[in-house]
Scaffold this motif. Sequence first.
Motif, PDB file in Angstrom:
ATOM      1  N   ALA A  53      16.904  -8.426  -4.198  1.00 31.88           N
ATOM      2  CA  ALA A  53      15.943  -9.302  -4.883  1.00 31.88           C
ATOM      3  C   ALA A  53      14.589  -9.342  -4.186  1.00 31.88           C
ATOM      4  CB  ALA A  53      16.522 -10.711  -4.991  1.00 31.88           C
ATOM      5  N   SER A  54      14.586  -9.186  -2.874  1.00 34.01           N
ATOM      6  CA  SER A  54      13.343  -9.306  -2.113  1.00 34.01           C
ATOM      7  C   SER A  54      12.620  -7.977  -1.935  1.00 34.01           C
ATOM      8  CB  SER A  54      13.646  -9.907  -0.731  1.00 34.01           C
ATOM      9  OG  SER A  54      14.482  -9.039   0.017  1.00 34.01           O
ATOM     10  N   GLY A  55      13.172  -6.896  -2.505  1.00 30.71           N
ATOM     11  CA  GLY A  55      12.500  -5.604  -2.412  1.00 30.71           C
ATOM     12  C   GLY A  55      12.805  -4.817  -1.159  1.00 30.71           C
ATOM     13  N   ARG A  56      13.808  -5.228  -0.383  1.00 29.17           N
ATOM     14  CA  ARG A  56      14.132  -4.501   0.847  1.00 29.17           C
ATOM     15  C   ARG A  56      14.946  -3.228   0.592  1.00 29.17           C
ATOM     16  NH1 ARG A  56      15.254  -9.933   2.598  1.00 29.17           N
ATOM     17  NH2 ARG A  56      13.597 -10.683   3.987  1.00 29.17           N
ATOM     18  N   MET A  57      15.396  -3.032  -0.629  1.00 27.53           N
ATOM     19  CA  MET A  57      16.254  -1.883  -0.916  1.00 27.53           C
ATOM     20  C   MET A  57      15.480  -0.749  -1.589  1.00 27.53           C
ATOM     21  SD  MET A  57      19.103  -2.758   0.384  1.00 27.53           S
ATOM     22  CE  MET A  57      20.231  -1.555  -0.293  1.00 27.53           C
ATOM     23  N   GLU A  58      14.272  -0.560  -1.183  1.00 30.80           N
ATOM     24  CA  GLU A  58      13.481   0.545  -1.710  1.00 30.80           C
ATOM     25  C   GLU A  58      14.082   1.885  -1.276  1.00 30.80           C
ATOM     26  OE1 GLU A  58      10.756   0.540  -3.776  1.00 30.80           O
ATOM     27  OE2 GLU A  58      11.319  -1.559  -4.041  1.00 30.80           O
ATOM     28  N   TRP A 107      25.571  -2.771 -14.282  1.00 29.68           N
ATOM     29  CA  TRP A 107      24.189  -2.672 -13.819  1.00 29.68           C
ATOM     30  C   TRP A 107      24.140  -2.635 -12.296  1.00 29.68           C
ATOM     31  CZ3 TRP A 107      22.355  -6.361 -10.529  1.00 29.68           C
ATOM     32  CH2 TRP A 107      22.953  -7.615 -10.541  1.00 29.68           C
ATOM     33  N   VAL A 108      25.132  -3.216 -11.648  1.00 31.09           N
ATOM     34  CA  VAL A 108      25.188  -3.183 -10.179  1.00 31.09           C
ATOM     35  C   VAL A 108      25.398  -1.749  -9.704  1.00 31.09           C
ATOM     36  CG1 VAL A 108      26.426  -4.023  -8.148  1.00 31.09           C
ATOM     37  CG2 VAL A 108      26.095  -5.530 -10.123  1.00 31.09           C
ATOM     38  N   VAL A 109      26.282  -1.032 -10.371  1.00 26.64           N
ATOM     39  CA  VAL A 109      26.548   0.367 -10.012  1.00 26.64           C
ATOM     40  C   VAL A 109      25.328   1.226 -10.341  1.00 26.64           C
ATOM     41  CG1 VAL A 109      28.119   2.309 -10.330  1.00 26.64           C
ATOM     42  CG2 VAL A 109      28.998  -0.026 -10.508  1.00 26.64           C
ATOM     43  N   LEU A 110      24.752   1.035 -11.522  1.00 25.03           N
ATOM     44  CA  LEU A 110      23.602   1.840 -11.925  1.00 25.03           C
ATOM     45  C   LEU A 110      22.408   1.619 -11.006  1.00 25.03           C
ATOM     46  CD1 LEU A 110      23.882   1.330 -15.791  1.00 25.03           C
ATOM     47  CD2 LEU A 110      24.359   3.429 -14.510  1.00 25.03           C
ATOM     48  N   ARG A 111      22.219   0.408 -10.561  1.00 19.55           N
ATOM     49  CA  ARG A 111      21.128   0.107  -9.629  1.00 19.55           C
ATOM     50  C   ARG A 111      21.257   0.943  -8.361  1.00 19.55           C
ATOM     51  NH1 ARG A 111      21.125  -5.961  -7.384  1.00 19.55           N
ATOM     52  NH2 ARG A 111      23.071  -5.177  -6.516  1.00 19.55           N
ATOM     53  N   ARG A 112      22.450   1.031  -7.818  1.00 18.16           N
ATOM     54  CA  ARG A 112      22.682   1.817  -6.605  1.00 18.16           C
ATOM     55  C   ARG A 112      22.523   3.312  -6.880  1.00 18.16           C
ATOM     56  NH1 ARG A 112      22.563   1.599  -1.103  1.00 18.16           N
ATOM     57  NH2 ARG A 112      23.418  -0.515  -1.229  1.00 18.16           N
ATOM     58  N   LEU A 113      23.044   3.781  -8.015  1.00 25.02           N
ATOM     59  CA  LEU A 113      22.916   5.201  -8.349  1.00 25.02           C
ATOM     60  C   LEU A 113      21.452   5.606  -8.507  1.00 25.02           C
ATOM     61  CD1 LEU A 113      25.811   5.456 -10.957  1.00 25.02           C
ATOM     62  CD2 LEU A 113      25.815   6.435  -8.657  1.00 25.02           C
ATOM     63  N   GLU A 114      20.647   4.747  -9.098  1.00 16.52           N
ATOM     64  CA  GLU A 114      19.219   5.042  -9.255  1.00 16.52           C
ATOM     65  C   GLU A 114      18.536   5.151  -7.901  1.00 16.52           C
ATOM     66  OE1 GLU A 114      17.886   1.884 -11.742  1.00 16.52           O
ATOM     67  OE2 GLU A 114      18.871   2.689 -13.550  1.00 16.52           O
ATOM     68  N   LYS A 115      18.907   4.299  -6.968  1.00 13.89           N
ATOM     69  CA  LYS A 115      18.330   4.371  -5.626  1.00 13.89           C
ATOM     70  C   LYS A 115      18.730   5.677  -4.940  1.00 13.89           C
ATOM     71  CE  LYS A 115      18.224   1.872  -1.181  1.00 13.89           C
ATOM     72  NZ  LYS A 115      18.807   2.924  -0.319  1.00 13.89           N
ATOM     73  N   MET A 116      19.999   6.060  -5.072  1.00 12.80           N
ATOM     74  CA  MET A 116      20.459   7.289  -4.449  1.00 12.80           C
ATOM     75  C   MET A 116      19.762   8.512  -5.048  1.00 12.80           C
ATOM     76  SD  MET A 116      24.527   6.363  -4.100  1.00 12.80           S
ATOM     77  CE  MET A 116      24.969   7.898  -3.274  1.00 12.80           C
TER      78      MET A 116
END
Length: 484
Positions: free
Chosen positions: A138-143, A203-212
């Motif tokens: 939420a805070s943007g630390r997972m760029e 959406w939790v899984v997709l969020r991580r896949l998009e980052k990867m």
Amino acid sequence: MGKPTGFLDYQRQGNPAQPPLERIKHYREFHPPLDREERRRQGGRCMACGVPFCQSGAVLNGMVSGCPLHNLVPEWNDLVYRGHPGHAAHRLLKTNNFPEFTGRVCPALCEAACTCGLHGEPVTVKENELSIIEEAWASGRMEPQPPRARTGRKVAVVGSGPSGLACAEQLNRRGHTVTVFEREDRPGGLLMYGIPNMKLEKWVVLRRLEKMAAEGIQFRTGVDVGKDLFPEELLAGYDAVVLCCGASQPRDLTVPGREAAGALFAVDFLKETTRSLLDHSLAEGTYPSAKGKQVVVVGGGDTGNDCVGTCIRQGCAGVVQLEMMPKLPDSRGENNPWPEWPRVCKTDYGQEEAIAFFGHDPRIYQTTVTGLIADSRGALEGVTTVELNRELKPVPGTERTLPCQLLLIAAGFLGPQAYVPEVFGLERTSRSCVKTSEGSYATSVPRVFAAGDMRRGQSLVVWAIQEGRAAAREVDQFLLDWGG
């Protein structure tokens, strides 16, 4: 240690749960988080004990006690209490690639081993973990953080479940070029199609896949290695291959009438329900529905419970869950002391919902199916059962017939599906898993490695992540040493 008396001053407070009769109306997660101040207090309950069994991952009496990932639990609990979410996320991500998954679906081996639990309630370790990672997102630390340089080495990871994703992420961080192959139409493996939305929204899984993907990992979906793509092609195009295909061969029922229409493997039922939810908003006719049917679930584990919760949401007329083993005690026995994993009866969300909706626990213990009954059209209309003694032998005179139009087989898994090990020419263990060298992830075929459930058998998401990380470490060293 932020508050030495925190475990005395604060009571355990878990995330609230939406009432069963409300949450069965939807397929969303139903545990809203605590507010920030209450979460700080929950972090303050950590004792920072001298021997933190919560992070030990030790085997006690044949069962693992504490986290197999050796998460730095006391450290980030202290940081939660002190109000340093960024530092807490940094410590958490050192050992766990995907806390947003384990914080939702892990059975919390850490909490079972918490010292606070010896004479009271354990720390809310799992929920603290989830709050840390969700605050980081939420805070943007997972760029995305792609590697600064590439090694020129290429690795193929087959399977995109938690072990494959963890392996891919670790190897990508080391600068290797990683391609993940997935036979389904979406990456994620059991995270995407094996675990219902109520426990893990997609959406939790997709969020991580998009980052990867933004970090440079390539995903190729709809490619079934062993059928669409063969070992010689992979080994010609990649320096190493890591097989993370899971243990997806379900254990079947070998009983008369098994061919009746309406008898399904639980994993197929859950997969098609999720696929329909994502693609068709559960439009009628796009998934195997339990609506209006009497359902019998064979298997008392997590998958069986997921079937119970899913069938209630679909509008089943009734549901029974059969368990071969006796009911476990409601509290620890003297032969099961802390910090061993507690062998106690657990009533999970699906069973809670059945109790609230139908007025009784769906579980019937020490019972198994002996046959299926079909009507004149071959459609399932009932099952015959028998009670079992403690030696799992049938008890004469206990036979009965249950009405059943949908039978879901959730009796566990027998290792990976055979075609991948066969096409690679891999050795197998007595449990049908892929055999690797002692203390290693290397298979009998050069440059081919295996990890996760495919190697160790059906297990937990946290173990799959641990396997993927360890395999990546070995593959990385192999690539550094290899002169090919």
